[in-house]
Design an enzyme around this catalytic site. Sequence first.
Site, PDB file in Angstrom:
ATOM      1  N   SER A 115      -8.589 -24.174 -23.802  1.00  0.00           N
ATOM      2  CA  SER A 115      -7.531 -24.702 -22.935  1.00  0.00           C
ATOM      3  C   SER A 115      -8.029 -26.007 -22.327  1.00  0.00           C
ATOM      4  O   SER A 115      -9.175 -26.088 -21.865  1.00  0.00           O
ATOM      5  CB  SER A 115      -7.229 -23.701 -21.815  1.00  0.00           C
ATOM      6  OG  SER A 115      -6.602 -24.373 -20.733  1.00  0.00           O
ATOM      7  N   HIS A 137       1.818 -23.852 -24.015  1.00  0.00           N
ATOM      8  CA  HIS A 137       2.164 -22.752 -23.108  1.00  0.00           C
ATOM      9  C   HIS A 137       3.048 -23.310 -21.996  1.00  0.00           C
ATOM     10  O   HIS A 137       2.560 -23.973 -21.084  1.00  0.00           O
ATOM     11  CB  HIS A 137       0.844 -22.171 -22.551  1.00  0.00           C
ATOM     12  CG  HIS A 137       1.007 -21.089 -21.552  1.00  0.00           C
ATOM     13  ND1 HIS A 137      -0.050 -20.628 -20.798  1.00  0.00           N
ATOM     14  CD2 HIS A 137       2.079 -20.341 -21.177  1.00  0.00           C
ATOM     15  CE1 HIS A 137       0.362 -19.655 -19.999  1.00  0.00           C
ATOM     16  NE2 HIS A 137       1.652 -19.481 -20.197  1.00  0.00           N
ATOM     17  N   MET A 168      -0.915 -12.616 -19.971  1.00  0.00           N
ATOM     18  CA  MET A 168      -1.661 -13.375 -18.957  1.00  0.00           C
ATOM     19  C   MET A 168      -2.659 -12.449 -18.262  1.00  0.00           C
ATOM     20  O   MET A 168      -2.280 -11.377 -17.786  1.00  0.00           O
ATOM     21  CB  MET A 168      -0.717 -13.978 -17.917  1.00  0.00           C
ATOM     22  CG  MET A 168       0.143 -15.130 -18.401  1.00  0.00           C
ATOM     23  SD  MET A 168      -0.770 -16.522 -19.112  1.00  0.00           S
ATOM     24  CE  MET A 168      -1.797 -17.056 -17.731  1.00  0.00           C
ATOM     25  N   GLY A 210      -1.183 -20.774 -13.271  1.00  0.00           N
ATOM     26  CA  GLY A 210      -1.111 -21.891 -12.339  1.00  0.00           C
ATOM     27  C   GLY A 210      -2.426 -22.665 -12.239  1.00  0.00           C
ATOM     28  O   GLY A 210      -2.406 -23.872 -12.060  1.00  0.00           O
ATOM     29  N   PHE A 211      -3.529 -21.945 -12.375  1.00  0.00           N
ATOM     30  CA  PHE A 211      -4.815 -22.614 -12.174  1.00  0.00           C
ATOM     31  C   PHE A 211      -5.867 -22.101 -13.154  1.00  0.00           C
ATOM     32  O   PHE A 211      -5.835 -20.920 -13.516  1.00  0.00           O
ATOM     33  CB  PHE A 211      -5.320 -22.380 -10.741  1.00  0.00           C
ATOM     34  CG  PHE A 211      -4.349 -22.906  -9.715  1.00  0.00           C
ATOM     35  CD1 PHE A 211      -4.396 -24.240  -9.305  1.00  0.00           C
ATOM     36  CD2 PHE A 211      -3.350 -22.081  -9.198  1.00  0.00           C
ATOM     37  CE1 PHE A 211      -3.477 -24.726  -8.393  1.00  0.00           C
ATOM     38  CE2 PHE A 211      -2.421 -22.570  -8.287  1.00  0.00           C
ATOM     39  CZ  PHE A 211      -2.484 -23.891  -7.884  1.00  0.00           C
ATOM     40  N   GLY A 212      -6.771 -22.992 -13.513  1.00  0.00           N
ATOM     41  CA  GLY A 212      -7.916 -22.575 -14.309  1.00  0.00           C
ATOM     42  C   GLY A 212      -8.976 -21.990 -13.383  1.00  0.00           C
ATOM     43  O   GLY A 212      -8.877 -22.101 -12.156  1.00  0.00           O
ATOM     44  N   ASP A 235      -4.977 -14.999 -21.901  1.00  0.00           N
ATOM     45  CA  ASP A 235      -5.192 -16.296 -21.255  1.00  0.00           C
ATOM     46  C   ASP A 235      -5.568 -16.105 -19.788  1.00  0.00           C
ATOM     47  O   ASP A 235      -4.774 -15.587 -19.004  1.00  0.00           O
ATOM     48  CB  ASP A 235      -3.874 -17.099 -21.386  1.00  0.00           C
ATOM     49  CG  ASP A 235      -3.962 -18.493 -20.813  1.00  0.00           C
ATOM     50  OD1 ASP A 235      -5.059 -18.929 -20.434  1.00  0.00           O
ATOM     51  OD2 ASP A 235      -2.895 -19.156 -20.753  1.00  0.00           O
ATOM     52  N   GLY A 236      -6.756 -16.560 -19.431  1.00  0.00           N
ATOM     53  CA  GLY A 236      -7.183 -16.563 -18.032  1.00  0.00           C
ATOM     54  C   GLY A 236      -8.443 -15.761 -17.775  1.00  0.00           C
ATOM     55  O   GLY A 236      -8.497 -14.573 -18.082  1.00  0.00           O
ATOM     56  N   GLY A 237      -9.466 -16.423 -17.279  1.00  0.00           N
ATOM     57  CA  GLY A 237     -10.693 -15.735 -16.859  1.00  0.00           C
ATOM     58  C   GLY A 237     -11.514 -15.143 -17.986  1.00  0.00           C
ATOM     59  O   GLY A 237     -12.312 -14.241 -17.759  1.00  0.00           O
ATOM     60  N   GLY A 251     -10.695 -21.653 -20.965  1.00  0.00           N
ATOM     61  CA  GLY A 251     -10.674 -22.959 -20.312  1.00  0.00           C
ATOM     62  C   GLY A 251     -11.995 -23.278 -19.660  1.00  0.00           C
ATOM     63  O   GLY A 251     -12.942 -23.758 -20.304  1.00  0.00           O
ATOM     64  N   SER A 252     -12.092 -22.951 -18.362  1.00  0.00           N
ATOM     65  CA  SER A 252     -13.241 -23.405 -17.574  1.00  0.00           C
ATOM     66  C   SER A 252     -14.581 -22.900 -18.088  1.00  0.00           C
ATOM     67  O   SER A 252     -15.589 -23.591 -17.919  1.00  0.00           O
ATOM     68  CB  SER A 252     -13.051 -23.016 -16.115  1.00  0.00           C
ATOM     69  OG  SER A 252     -12.784 -21.649 -16.029  1.00  0.00           O
TER      70      SER A 252
HETATM   71  C1  DX5 Z   1      -3.596 -20.694 -16.342  1.00  0.00           C
HETATM   72  C2  DX5 Z   1      -3.548 -21.277 -17.727  1.00  0.00           C
HETATM   73  C3  DX5 Z   1      -4.761 -21.070 -18.544  1.00  0.00           C
HETATM   74  C4  DX5 Z   1      -6.030 -21.652 -17.993  1.00  0.00           C
HETATM   75  C5  DX5 Z   1      -7.145 -20.767 -18.431  1.00  0.00           C
HETATM   76  O1  DX5 Z   1      -2.338 -20.744 -15.791  1.00  0.00           O
HETATM   77  O2  DX5 Z   1      -2.452 -20.732 -18.448  1.00  0.00           O
HETATM   78  O3  DX5 Z   1      -4.563 -21.508 -19.877  1.00  0.00           O
HETATM   79  O4  DX5 Z   1      -6.302 -22.960 -18.421  1.00  0.00           O
HETATM   80  O5  DX5 Z   1      -8.289 -21.251 -17.854  1.00  0.00           O
HETATM   81  P1  DX5 Z   1      -9.540 -20.337 -17.509  1.00  0.00           P
HETATM   82  O6  DX5 Z   1     -10.159 -19.937 -18.802  1.00  0.00           O
HETATM   83  O7  DX5 Z   1     -10.367 -21.249 -16.696  1.00  0.00           O
HETATM   84  O8  DX5 Z   1      -9.041 -19.148 -16.737  1.00  0.00           O
HETATM   85 ZN    ZN Z   2      -2.274 -21.100 -20.648  1.00  0.00          ZN
END
Ligand code: DX5
Ligand code: ZN
Length: 223
Positions: free
Chosen positions: A7, A65, A136, A141-143, A174-176, A196-197
């Site tokens: 991501s 997304h 999800m 909303g946030f990474g 997706d997420g964490g 992502g992060s």
């Molecule tokens: C959150 C996004 C994710 C996010 C995942 O709303 O949909 O795609 O970028 O990032 P991480 O892996 O940092 O949770």
């Molecule tokens: Zn996403």
Amino acid sequence: MAQIVPSLLSADILELKELLEEFKDFGIEWLHIDIMDGHFVPNLSFGPQFVESIKGNSNFLLDVHLMVTPPEDFLDLFVKAGADLLTVHLESTPHIHKVISYIKSMGCRTGIAINPGTPVFLLEDIIKEVDLVLIMSVNPGFGGQEFIENTFKRLSDLRRLCKALNISPLIEVDGGINGENIEKLLELGVNMLVIGSAITRSKDRKSRLSELDSIIKRSRKLS
Ligand code: DX5
Ligand code: ZN
């Protein structure tokens, strides 16, 4: 076969070119691009121009997304910009069937996403229409948020639903996601691991990617 879908949300925009080169060298196939409108989720991110630029300057498949409301207003824009798969949230429109049919009519692959509080059984009447289901594992909303443990139970629910309907859509989470939860996600049938992060905020991205990838390879051998 499961794969890492990076991501770009938490990436440093000024490093993007270098980052995409690294992903290419690593053999990454899909990129995940989060679109946020400040209404459906309390944050803003990228627009169609961003998608178009990545499409025009790379060979990645683009997993877009949509976290926007109403999604109907943005479908044409993102398909034209180069989305290879457009994922819409079930919660973002009362007309999900119409939206999915419209995306398909444009020749684009479709995905349906659900938030952590939306029961999996609500997918029953639409799941046959889509290529991918996105569960999800954080509130969007946030990474950089913490993975919600109940996701594992939701993935078991999804497996049961798919079995009952005799279908096998791609399953994305997706997420964490990080080295701690990948193995269990793979056991539950996840094919697309959006990360992502854990990658983009790592000091040594190449080694982090290799670490994550070796967990996937090891699980593959065990299964
Ligand atoms: C959150 C996004 C994710 C996010 C995942 O709303 O949909 O795609 O970028 O990032 P991480 O892996 O940092 O949770
Ligand atoms: Zn996403």
